[in-house]
Design an enzyme around this catalytic site. Structure first.
Site, PDB file in Angstrom:
ATOM      1  N   CYS A 114      -0.910  -4.015 -11.285  1.00 20.61           N
ATOM      2  CA  CYS A 114      -1.303  -5.427 -11.117  1.00 20.61           C
ATOM      3  C   CYS A 114      -1.707  -6.078 -12.432  1.00 20.61           C
ATOM      4  O   CYS A 114      -1.808  -7.300 -12.515  1.00 20.61           O
ATOM      5  CB  CYS A 114      -2.437  -5.541 -10.122  1.00 20.61           C
ATOM      6  SG  CYS A 114      -2.041  -4.826  -8.540  1.00 20.61           S
ATOM      7  N   HIS A 242      -6.378 -12.013 -10.783  1.00 23.98           N
ATOM      8  CA  HIS A 242      -5.434 -11.291  -9.926  1.00 23.98           C
ATOM      9  C   HIS A 242      -5.874 -11.461  -8.476  1.00 23.98           C
ATOM     10  O   HIS A 242      -7.049 -11.296  -8.146  1.00 23.98           O
ATOM     11  CB  HIS A 242      -5.408  -9.808 -10.330  1.00 23.98           C
ATOM     12  CG  HIS A 242      -4.689  -8.941  -9.351  1.00 23.98           C
ATOM     13  ND1 HIS A 242      -3.469  -9.289  -8.814  1.00 23.98           N
ATOM     14  CD2 HIS A 242      -5.020  -7.737  -8.793  1.00 23.98           C
ATOM     15  CE1 HIS A 242      -3.079  -8.338  -7.980  1.00 23.98           C
ATOM     16  NE2 HIS A 242      -4.006  -7.397  -7.947  1.00 23.98           N
ATOM     17  N   ASN A 272      -1.405  -9.728  -1.825  1.00 23.48           N
ATOM     18  CA  ASN A 272      -1.442  -9.117  -3.158  1.00 23.48           C
ATOM     19  C   ASN A 272      -0.009  -8.862  -3.612  1.00 23.48           C
ATOM     20  O   ASN A 272       0.702  -8.051  -3.030  1.00 23.48           O
ATOM     21  CB  ASN A 272      -2.233  -7.803  -3.078  1.00 23.48           C
ATOM     22  CG  ASN A 272      -2.337  -7.093  -4.417  1.00 23.48           C
ATOM     23  OD1 ASN A 272      -1.629  -7.420  -5.365  1.00 23.48           O
ATOM     24  ND2 ASN A 272      -3.221  -6.111  -4.484  1.00 23.48           N
TER      25      ASN A 272
HETATM   26  N1  ACO Z   1      -7.168  -3.879  10.781  1.00 16.34           N
HETATM   27  C1  ACO Z   1      -8.264  -3.545  11.442  1.00 16.34           C
HETATM   28  N2  ACO Z   1      -9.123  -2.580  11.038  1.00 16.34           N
HETATM   29  C2  ACO Z   1      -8.840  -1.973   9.871  1.00 16.34           C
HETATM   30  C3  ACO Z   1      -7.691  -2.273   9.121  1.00 16.34           C
HETATM   31  C4  ACO Z   1      -6.820  -3.265   9.622  1.00 16.34           C
HETATM   32  N3  ACO Z   1      -5.693  -3.650   8.970  1.00 16.34           N
HETATM   33  N4  ACO Z   1      -7.682  -1.489   8.021  1.00 16.34           N
HETATM   34  C5  ACO Z   1      -8.765  -0.724   8.066  1.00 16.34           C
HETATM   35  N5  ACO Z   1      -9.470  -1.007   9.192  1.00 16.34           N
HETATM   36  C6  ACO Z   1     -10.736  -0.401   9.640  1.00 16.34           C
HETATM   37  C7  ACO Z   1     -10.912   0.993   9.086  1.00 16.34           C
HETATM   38  O1  ACO Z   1     -10.260   1.929   9.927  1.00 16.34           O
HETATM   39  C8  ACO Z   1     -12.406   1.135   9.118  1.00 16.34           C
HETATM   40  O2  ACO Z   1     -12.819   1.428  10.443  1.00 16.34           O
HETATM   41  P1  ACO Z   1     -14.009   2.491  10.705  1.00 16.34           P
HETATM   42  O3  ACO Z   1     -15.211   1.879  10.044  1.00 16.34           O
HETATM   43  O4  ACO Z   1     -14.058   2.548  12.185  1.00 16.34           O
HETATM   44  O5  ACO Z   1     -13.562   3.758  10.031  1.00 16.34           O
HETATM   45  C9  ACO Z   1     -12.910  -0.264   8.789  1.00 16.34           C
HETATM   46  O6  ACO Z   1     -11.828  -1.154   9.094  1.00 16.34           O
HETATM   47  C10 ACO Z   1     -13.334  -0.454   7.354  1.00 16.34           C
HETATM   48  O7  ACO Z   1     -12.302   0.065   6.479  1.00 16.34           O
HETATM   49  P2  ACO Z   1     -12.434   0.022   4.930  1.00 16.34           P
HETATM   50  O8  ACO Z   1     -11.201   0.605   4.300  1.00 16.34           O
HETATM   51  O9  ACO Z   1     -13.772   0.568   4.520  1.00 16.34           O
HETATM   52  O10 ACO Z   1     -12.441  -1.571   4.687  1.00 16.34           O
HETATM   53  P3  ACO Z   1     -12.852  -2.396   3.433  1.00 16.34           P
HETATM   54  O11 ACO Z   1     -13.913  -3.337   3.783  1.00 16.34           O
HETATM   55  O12 ACO Z   1     -13.032  -1.544   2.192  1.00 16.34           O
HETATM   56  O13 ACO Z   1     -11.527  -3.264   3.185  1.00 16.34           O
HETATM   57  C11 ACO Z   1      -9.631  -3.394   1.726  1.00 16.34           C
HETATM   58  C12 ACO Z   1     -10.293  -2.636   2.866  1.00 16.34           C
HETATM   59  C13 ACO Z   1      -9.316  -4.783   2.197  1.00 16.34           C
HETATM   60  C14 ACO Z   1      -8.343  -2.680   1.356  1.00 16.34           C
HETATM   61  C15 ACO Z   1     -10.576  -3.444   0.512  1.00 16.34           C
HETATM   62  O14 ACO Z   1     -11.105  -2.185   0.259  1.00 16.34           O
HETATM   63  C16 ACO Z   1      -9.931  -3.958  -0.763  1.00 16.34           C
HETATM   64  O15 ACO Z   1      -9.547  -5.115  -0.854  1.00 16.34           O
HETATM   65  N6  ACO Z   1      -9.868  -3.120  -1.791  1.00 16.34           N
HETATM   66  C17 ACO Z   1      -9.384  -3.539  -3.105  1.00 16.34           C
HETATM   67  C18 ACO Z   1      -7.891  -3.552  -3.144  1.00 16.34           C
HETATM   68  C19 ACO Z   1      -7.454  -3.955  -4.510  1.00 16.34           C
HETATM   69  O16 ACO Z   1      -8.138  -4.703  -5.190  1.00 16.34           O
HETATM   70  N7  ACO Z   1      -6.302  -3.491  -4.981  1.00 16.34           N
HETATM   71  C20 ACO Z   1      -5.932  -3.890  -6.324  1.00 16.34           C
HETATM   72  C21 ACO Z   1      -4.957  -3.176  -6.880  1.00 16.34           C
HETATM   73  S1  ACO Z   1      -3.478  -3.142  -5.904  1.00 16.34           S
HETATM   74  C22 ACO Z   1      -2.247  -2.644  -6.977  1.00 16.34           C
HETATM   75  O17 ACO Z   1      -2.487  -2.372  -8.111  1.00 16.34           O
HETATM   76  C23 ACO Z   1      -0.858  -2.470  -6.407  1.00 16.34           C
END
Ligand code: ACO
Length: 316
Positions: A114, A242, A272
């Site tokens: 990214c 980003h 993204n």
């Molecule tokens: N729909 C519903 N529930 C979901 C989904 C979904 N699509 N995905 C995960 N959940 C659930 C999980 O199972 C979990 O449930 P549990 O608590 O019962 O186990 C709960 O939601 C929380 O999951 P987390 O993974 O902890 O959610 P989080 O709040 O961390 O959000 C996310 C996930 C959106 C991916 C976040 O962590 C994020 O944005 N991370 C940064 C990503 C990023 O910046 N990437 C940049 C680089 S990308 C690149 O270089 C290609």
């Protein structure tokens, strides 16, 4: 070293829109979860004739037209990507042929996930200092939809396809973009396997840990770029981050007291798009007349590698 400025920007996204509602029908998720956790409502996925190469060429043509620069004036072409149609030839060589760029110039792809577009801008600044031609073409483009694991609901909702391009110019006496860049080799938090036999070429990510990395890296990069350029938040016309998660952007703008009219989020529409994300924002801002001649932009990216980077970019 002489600096580069952006002379024109362009963008292209495939017309096939995949909404959160569409995803609700495909996987166990909800519009409410996706919107509140990420800020994403739609993403655009390549299909049919709208391939990676097609959107890349469309964005580049738009940038050349906006800059008023002819293909034969280009001195180097870099495509930042992790999802080119082919590894060989590179996306940049495919683009060279499509646009009729000169043959005596370097055309190559660059992978910094990214952060790729920012690494490419810095590389272009170095290359143009050594080139008799003064214009360069920098593109960020992705077709991430073909690397999505639909069994992994934590990542499949995040990614979209698109391409953004900038024609840059290098002139004596112009300030450098003052790029700050860094990486720490980490093969656990974010992976997209290449031509291996054992693993599927799907994106895997430990989202929560990448999130924690991002909320430290982004404000750090903002601070470093301001320090290097001797500028303050008030001196910057626009902040371009980003687009990985709306909450990451919200945290950094709060920390630096950046007013709403000075930053922009298009993650709701595109998700993204990795290396395409920053130039897609630049292209949109250009189209809407929010940036133009004389604008000063502080931009920050971060992503797989792990990589991070920031720069101060001005428009001619
Ligand atoms: N729909 C519903 N529930 C979901 C989904 C979904 N699509 N995905 C995960 N959940 C659930 C999980 O199972 C979990 O449930 P549990 O608590 O019962 O186990 C709960 O939601 C929380 O999951 P987390 O993974 O902890 O959610 P989080 O709040 O961390 O959000 C996310 C996930 C959106 C991916 C976040 O962590 C994020 O944005 N991370 C940064 C990503 C990023 O910046 N990437 C940049 C680089 S990308 C690149 O270089 C290609």
């Amino acid at each position: 070293m002489n600096g580069i400025k952006i002379r024109g920007a362009g963008r292209s996204v495939p017309s096939n829109v995949v909404s959160n509602r569409d995803l609700e029908r495909k996987i166990d998720t909800s519009d409410e979860w996706i919107t509140s956790r990420t800020g994403i409502r739609n993403r655009h996925h390549c299909s049919g004739q709208e391939t990676f190469s097609a959107i890349t060429a469309a964005a580049a043509r738009e940038a050349l037209a906006a800059a008023g620069v002819r293909p034969e004036e280009i001195g180097a072409c870099i495509v930042a990507t992790v999802t080119a149609d082919t590894l060989v030839p590179s996306a940049a060589c495919v683009l060279q042929r499509a646009l009729g760029l000169p043959e005596d110039i370097p055309c190559f792809d660059l992978n910094a996930a990214c952060t790729g577009f920012l690494f490419a801008l810095h590389t272009m600044e170095c290359l143009l200092n050594a080139s008799p031609r003064k214009f360069g073409l920098v593109v960020g483009a992705e077709n991430l939809s073909r690397c999505i694991n639909w069994e992994d609901r934590g990542t499949c909702i995040l990614f979209g396809d698109g391409a953004g391009a900038a024609v840059v110019e290098c002139r004596e006496g112009w300030p450098s973009i003052s790029a700050v860049m860094g990486c720490h080799g980490n093969d656990e938090l974010l992976r997209l396997p290449g031509a291996e036999m054992e693993e599927h070429s799907y994106i895997t990510m430990e989202g929560t840990r990448v999130f924690k990395f991002a909320v430290e890296a982004v404000p750090w990069c903002v601070g470093q770029v301001l320090e290097r350029t001797g500028r303050k938040v008030e001196d910057v016309d626009f902040f371009v981050f980003h687009q990985a998660n709306a909450r990451i952007i919200d945290l950094v703008v709060r920390k630096y007291h950046i007013p709403p009219e000075k930053y922009y989020k298009n993650i709701a529409e595109y998700g993204n798009t990795s290396a395409a994300s920053i130039p897609l924002v630049l292209g949109e801002l250009w189209e809407q007349g929010k940036v133009g001649p004389g604008s000063r932009i502080l931009t920050v990216g971060f992503g797989g590698g792990l990589t991070w980077g920031g720069a101060m970019i001005e428009f001619v």
